[in-house]
Design an enzyme around this catalytic site. Sequence first.
Site, PDB file in Angstrom:
ATOM      1  N   ASP A 186     -90.011 -22.123 -38.278  1.00 53.79           N
ATOM      2  CA  ASP A 186     -89.663 -21.319 -37.088  1.00 53.79           C
ATOM      3  C   ASP A 186     -90.110 -20.676 -37.052  1.00 53.79           C
ATOM      4  O   ASP A 186     -88.939 -19.446 -37.684  1.00 53.79           O
ATOM      5  CB  ASP A 186     -88.933 -21.784 -35.442  1.00 53.79           C
ATOM      6  CG  ASP A 186     -89.663 -22.091 -34.122  1.00 53.79           C
ATOM      7  OD1 ASP A 186     -89.933 -21.282 -34.025  1.00 53.79           O
ATOM      8  OD2 ASP A 186     -88.989 -23.638 -34.053  1.00 53.79           O
ATOM      9  N   HIS A 221     -93.372 -22.708 -35.570  1.00 49.62           N
ATOM     10  CA  HIS A 221     -93.068 -22.620 -33.729  1.00 49.62           C
ATOM     11  C   HIS A 221     -94.079 -23.887 -33.058  1.00 49.62           C
ATOM     12  O   HIS A 221     -93.920 -23.836 -31.690  1.00 49.62           O
ATOM     13  CB  HIS A 221     -93.490 -21.374 -33.597  1.00 49.62           C
ATOM     14  CG  HIS A 221     -93.408 -20.512 -32.084  1.00 49.62           C
ATOM     15  ND1 HIS A 221     -91.545 -20.427 -32.376  1.00 49.62           N
ATOM     16  CD2 HIS A 221     -93.540 -19.728 -31.106  1.00 49.62           C
ATOM     17  CE1 HIS A 221     -91.354 -20.224 -30.397  1.00 49.62           C
ATOM     18  NE2 HIS A 221     -92.904 -19.874 -30.308  1.00 49.62           N
ATOM     19  N   SER A 234     -91.316 -21.831 -26.131  1.00 50.36           N
ATOM     20  CA  SER A 234     -90.919 -20.561 -26.433  1.00 50.36           C
ATOM     21  C   SER A 234     -91.188 -19.860 -24.885  1.00 50.36           C
ATOM     22  O   SER A 234     -89.597 -20.375 -24.449  1.00 50.36           O
ATOM     23  CB  SER A 234     -92.941 -19.682 -27.008  1.00 50.36           C
ATOM     24  OG  SER A 234     -92.216 -18.964 -27.532  1.00 50.36           O
TER      25      SER A 234
END
Length: 349
Positions: A298, A325, A154
């Site tokens: 995601d 995610h 991320s």
Amino acid sequence: MKKLLFIGVVSFLLTGCVNTKKEKTAATAELAVNNYLDYSDRDDKLSGGVKMIPIETTAGTFKVWTKRVGNNPDMKVLLLHGGPGMTHEYFEVFDSYLPKAGIEYYYYDQLESFYSDKPNDSTLWSVDRYVDEVEQVRKALNLDATNFYVLGSSWGGILAMEYALKYPENLKGLIISNMMASIPEYMKYADEVLGPQLPPEILAEIRALEANDEYTNPRYAEVVQQYFYTEHVLRMPLEEWPNPVQRALAHINPELYITMQGPSEFGVVGDAKLKDWDITDQLKNITVPTLTIGGAHDTMDPKHMEWIAQEVQNGAYLHCPSGSHLAMYDDPETYFTGLINFIERVNAK
């Protein structure tokens, strides 16, 4: 009778040979495990691999928390967590996979995150400053181009990409986990693809709360968690989210997170510092072997992450069909098999 006896003797001898070979293989494997876990000559032995590393900044010197797991002179992975302002804790699932592959790895809380110093100085909250911090951590841990892999998840993926552009000579491999190369493109994906997947009445309620700047309204958190998080962040009921994820969320630095990313879970809004971040035109300059990882569910566009692998000079894409995610939790076998194969493949060259 003699023939049967002869066959029996041969069978016994062959079984003995096979057993001996198995015993030798087991002994070799045990020796490898012992070497991997042998911290006797390490200067971090008494802390269980933990080091507080001093970081020089324009506002002074502060310390960040790191923890080494294992020994391997050829494969060392530095884990860059998300947020900004999350912690290393949600990476703890790596303990169930990387040791079996003999890969050395490092947990690391970035400055202002829970286990590191928290000067609460927003002048230090920039991509460039955090990239410089990663370089200082690398030097302190004695990682170099013969063994150094960086994995960014991320927000950590932003740092990993920026680091690869600035310091390619220090890297052996780059892993971009669940991150796009453009915040404007992420915002577009959230608005045009993810939002409409919600029940219309729920999306309307979220949009109304955001329009009124009611991000701290308990209802906003309730709706986002129930309808969005469990579909696109970690595909499990909230009460089943693993303890490392729960601790990472509990320890988040909200001021840093909101300053950098903003309060919305559907893109980056307001004057958040990351709002205009975009390096899509620079991806072609990333030369190190690169793995991008995306999940079918995601928060980030998996097609964009596949595209990143095509844009860099030496890229591969790992798709997690059941992943969101945090694909390392909801599609772990795909995630870790692909990750370990990539590291071993690069190491073999």
